[in-house]
Design an enzyme around this catalytic site. Structure first.
Site, mmCIF file in Angstrom:
data_model
loop_
_atom_site.group_PDB
_atom_site.id
_atom_site.type_symbol
_atom_site.label_atom_id
_atom_site.label_comp_id
_atom_site.label_asym_id
_atom_site.label_seq_id
_atom_site.Cartn_x
_atom_site.Cartn_y
_atom_site.Cartn_z
ATOM 1 C CG ASP A 90 63.157 -50.229 86.459
ATOM 2 O OD1 ASP A 90 63.835 -49.738 87.370
ATOM 3 O OD2 ASP A 90 62.305 -51.119 86.633
ATOM 4 C CG ASP A 263 56.232 -47.776 86.089
ATOM 5 O OD1 ASP A 263 56.508 -47.407 87.249
ATOM 6 O OD2 ASP A 263 56.391 -48.947 85.702
ATOM 7 C CB CYS A 301 36.028 -43.747 76.018
ATOM 8 S SG CYS A 301 37.794 -43.968 75.739
ATOM 9 C CB CYS A 303 40.330 -44.479 73.146
ATOM 10 S SG CYS A 303 39.347 -45.980 72.993
ATOM 11 C CB CYS A 306 35.572 -45.812 72.766
ATOM 12 S SG CYS A 306 35.941 -46.928 74.128
ATOM 13 C CG HIS A 332 39.297 -48.510 76.371
ATOM 14 N ND1 HIS A 332 38.496 -47.388 76.357
ATOM 15 C CD2 HIS A 332 39.219 -49.009 77.637
ATOM 16 C CE1 HIS A 332 37.952 -47.228 77.551
ATOM 17 N NE2 HIS A 332 38.371 -48.194 78.350
HETATM 18 ZN ZN LIG Z 1 37.971 -46.089 74.815
#
Ligand SMILES: [Zn+2]
Length: 380
Positions: A90, A263, A301, A303, A306, A332
């Site tokens: 930026d 973003d 999920c 991730c 999870c 997550h």
């Molecule tokens: Zn997750």
């Protein structure tokens, strides 16, 4: 630099590919924000594993701390933070107009006081491009003026005039090897100003274009309108980046309106207060309702958090201020943002985006708390 692979027949959504000096980025894409040369609480290995293709760095903050001398000596921002994939920086314009309290706008930039120690600093097109050149980002942003959403019409007009003039100055500055530069369209919620700003910047032939002056505290309908007023004037064969947005549902709404890049600090910021984002909306994990809830944050999920931990355990960590708790919620939330984009791309590729879009918006319940948190946004 940008290759438009496919356009959705029912919406304006696009599937594309962005080629940079440090690799190829598939769009639509979410870019995790590493304001201070770190995506808060996440390390590069985790970012890679969750599918991050490109991250953000920040000119304003990195120029103040650690300072350019350190980053130059380290061999640039990629090496300094050990991230060898693409980085977008930026320009610092947004921070100068949101963080720095005392400022004086001059013909070639803005004089302001550091939000940290009050020292007098100056940032303009020349300085912002020089800093980004030293940082060595793959994509540099022009230095623009980003007024508040409720700024009077006269102020919006002056901001557009300066943004256009400063964009021209940015274009003339030297760049890092292979560095691309994006123009930023301002103009608030004025159709005439958005069109004027977009046309002037497109005439300068930047590598791609961002829509700025969104996510500055305006209500959601106004944000969507600003995007709709700008998009028709941006060339189809270049990428479109909506700066500082948004919730998962907002990103999907914007993809359907022809935006390719996003973003947002939201996933990592709200993680630090124990708020988890899911495909159905966000919820505070600290609540007593989750005390003995041995399900993952979000069923299905993929991730790390999870796959390995329960809501009850993470709630406990958050309530006793264990760092692992906020780290796992950050994992997550960031994964969810990246995965939603990956799903959007997959649906675009097979032509089912319109169904995905409808279903996603139907299931997502926006939380008032999140919308309020976005209003308070000062950092990007
Ligand atoms: Zn997750």
């Amino acid at each position: 630099m940008f290759e438009l692979l496919k356009t959705d027949p029912h919406t304006k959504a696009r599937l594309g590919k962005l080629t940079t000096a440090h690799g190829v980025v598939d769009t639509p894409v979410f870019m995790p924000v590493g304001t201070q040369a770190s995506v808060k609480a996440l390390d590069p290995r985790e970012l890679r594993e969750m599918g991050t293709q490109i991250i953000l760095g920040n000119t304003y903050h990195l120029n103040i701390r650690p300072g350019l001398d350190i980053i130059r000596a380290a061999g640039g921002l990629h090496r300094f933070m050990n991230w060898d994939a693409p980085i977008l920086t930026d320009s610092g314009g947004f921070q100068v107009f949101s963080l720095a309290k005392i400022r004086k706008i001059k013909p070639h930039g803005v004089e302001f006081r550091s939000h940290l120690d009050g020292s007098l600093l100056f940032l303009g097109p020349k300085e912002a491009m020089e800093i980004q050149r030293v940082l060595g980002s793959d994509i540099a942003m022009v230095f623009d003026e980003c007024p508040a959403h409720d700024a009077p019409a006269k102020e919006q007009r002056l901001a557009v005039e300066r943004t256009i003039r400063w964009a021209r100055e940015c274009r003339e500055q030297p760049r890092a090897d292979g560095q691309k530069v994006f123009g930023i369209v301002q103009g608030g919620s004025s159709a005439a100003l958005r069109e004027e700003c977009a046309k002037a910047l497109v005439a300068m032939d930047f590598d791609s274009y961002a829509i700025g002056g969104v996510s500055v505290g305006e209500p959601e309908p106004e944000m969507l309108k600003a995007i709709e007023l700008t998009e028709p004037f941006l060339p189809a064969h270049k990428a479109r980046y909506a700066m500082g947005l948004g919730t998962p549902a907002q990103m999907i709404e914007l993809i359907a309106r022809g935006v390719d890049m996003f973003d947002c600090v939201l996933p990592t910021r709200i993680a630090r207060t124990g708020t988890a984002v899911t495909r159905r909306g966000a919820f505070g994990l600290k609540g007593s309702a989750y005390k003995a809830d041995f399900n993952p944050i979000e069923e299905g999920c993929g991730c790390f958090a999870c796959r390995h931990f329960t809501r009850a355990y993470l709630r406990h960590l958050l309530n006793v201020n264990e760092i692992l708790g906020l780290r796992m919620v950050s994992v997550h939330n960031s994964y969810l943002y990246l995965k939603v984009m990956a799903d959007a791309r997959a649906h675009l590729a097979v032509g089912t985006f319109a169904d995905f879009y409808r279903e996603f918006i139907m299931n997502y319940k926006p939380s008032q708390k999140i919308l309020a948190a976005r209003k308070m946004e000062t950092e990007r």
